[in-house]
Enzyme design. Structure first.
Site, PDB file in Angstrom:
ATOM      1  CB  SER A 120      38.348  43.281  33.212  1.00 34.33           C
ATOM      2  OG  SER A 120      39.357  43.176  32.235  1.00 34.33           O
ATOM      3  CG  HIS A 141      34.344  43.711  34.930  1.00 35.14           C
ATOM      4  ND1 HIS A 141      35.125  43.514  36.041  1.00 35.14           N
ATOM      5  CD2 HIS A 141      34.722  42.762  34.033  1.00 35.14           C
ATOM      6  CE1 HIS A 141      35.938  42.492  35.829  1.00 35.14           C
ATOM      7  NE2 HIS A 141      35.718  42.013  34.630  1.00 35.14           N
ATOM      8  CD  GLU A 153      34.576  44.832  39.546  1.00 38.96           C
ATOM      9  OE1 GLU A 153      35.174  44.907  40.622  1.00 38.96           O
ATOM     10  OE2 GLU A 153      35.168  44.861  38.444  1.00 38.96           O
ATOM     11  CG  ASN A 192      40.778  42.555  37.447  1.00 45.52           C
ATOM     12  OD1 ASN A 192      41.015  41.393  37.781  1.00 45.52           O
ATOM     13  ND2 ASN A 192      40.172  42.842  36.320  1.00 45.52           N
TER      14      ASN A 192
END
Length: 379
Positions: A120, A141, A153, A192
């Site tokens: 991540s 991800h 992702e 993130n």
């Protein structure tokens, strides 16, 4: 290049979830871990998950049996990767551990096998360069839990070949997930990069304006279109995850995050959120409860600095050619549950007002807040 056989390394929450969704889509899966007891636990969880789907009549008992029949568990690494077209690594988020896994893997995997790291925050290029095949290495991800979350992702490293990117995107679609490609291996990727800095910014807002958690969370939910408050979302995610991601983001780019000490303090006090019974909020031992938020509380907080924070990071992703607005909005909707597009919220508040807010914050608190050129151009 096509994928029929998949090996998943690591049988924790992410690993067994990825194994399950892959087997449900017809792939032959080998689930590998360092001890058989971990694999037995993982298979119990997969069985439980499939039984729930049978009870809800989403799949039949026969389909459940067939899915389980497609998952093998193997401890020996060499045997586990034999004949694998794609290896998805889901070991804990510790760079040294991942590098160790790949140095062993590189020795035993077929030279044509594609390596995909389910990370991540860790840099894909750096991990890829520890192998002899960086062109066949990619970031993938999945979001937690993989069985339920639609977003994945996909992150190519600097040397990832275009055919490997296409193969990975096709695989993600085949397991009924929505791929979003982060075109550059940037800190935090897309989701993130938006979420983690915003948790810290909410802490700063609370401190600077002397606001209550519920007031900020109500404003985030009712005015910014989030599914829950930002502190609530942080507790749901876990302070261990947020603290770890904060460190990784900071190592790679000092400007991505303005860390507030409260996050590290909660982590050190083992107040990890829902999983430990206390984080920003306290939770009872009973079943999951929602924090009481309402529109009256929302009126006590102006969340413009939070909107400015997420917009500035979204704009940075566009300016640095890591993504575009449409893909960022898709990632935010599926990964963070946003009910309203980020840039639409920005237009409602007024991009000019957002830029003014960022400039004022930059004067008071430093260069971290300087507005991205894209936002400046959109005024």
């Amino acid at each position: 290049m096509s994928v029929k056989n998949i090996t998943v390394l690591g049988s924790g929450i992410m690993g067994h979830g990825i194994a399950q969704v892959s087997a449900m889509s017809g792939y032959n899966v080998v689930l590998r871990d360092i001890e058989q007891q971990f694999l037995d636990k993982a298979m119990e969880k997969i069985r439980w998950s499939l039984e729930k789907l049978v009870t809800k009549e989403k799949i039949t008992k026969q389909e459940s049996d067939a899915i389980l029949g497609r998952i093998k568990t193997i401890v020996d690494l060499k045997e586990a990767v034999k004949g694998a077209d794609l290896i998805i690594e889901a070991v804990p988020e510790i760079m040294e551990l991942k590098k160790k896994v790949y140095s062993e893997l590189d020795q035993v995997a077929d030279k044509n096998t594609v390596f995909a790291s389910n990370t991540s925050t860790l840099p894909i290029t750096e991990i890829a360069n520890t192998t002899s095949r960086p062109e066949r290495f990619i970031g993938i991800h999945f979001f937690n839990p993989p069985q339920l979350m639609k977003l994945v992702e996909v992150i190519p490293g600097q040397k990832t070949g275009p055919e490997v990117l296409n193969l990975t995107v096709d695989y993600v679609k085949s397991v009924k997930k929505e791929p979003v490609v982060c075109k550059k291996d940037v800190p935090g990727f897309i989701v993130n990069r938006l979420f983690i800095p915003m948790v810290h910014e909410a802490c700063w807002l609370k401190q600077r304006e002397n606001l209550k958690l519920e007031e900020i969370d109500s404003a985030v939910k009712f005015n910014l279109g989030f599914p829950m408050g930002i502190f609530e979302l942080a507790d749901f995610t876990g302070m261990d995850v947020i603290h770890k991601a904060t460190i990784e983001l900071q190592i790679r780019d000092k400007k991505v995050i303005f860390p507030h000490p409260d996050v590290e303090k909660l982590f050190n006090e083992k107040k990890l959120g829902q999983k430990s019974g206390e984080g920003f909020y306290k939770y009872s031992d009973e079943k999951y409860e929602r924090i009481q938020l309402d529109e009256t509380l929302a009126k006590k907080c102006n969340p413009i600095s939070l909107a400015a924070n997420i917009l500035n990071n979204a704009a940075w992703l566009v300016t640095n050619k890591a993504s575009d607005i449409a893909e960022i909005e898709k990632a935010a909707q599926l990964g963070l549950g946003l009910k309203k597009p980020i840039f639409e919220t920005g237009r409602e508040i007024g991009i000019k007002n957002i830029v003014t807010e960022l400039n004022n914050l930059a004067k008071k608190y430093g260069v971290f807040y300087e507005p991205d050129p894209l936002l400046v151009s959109m005024q």
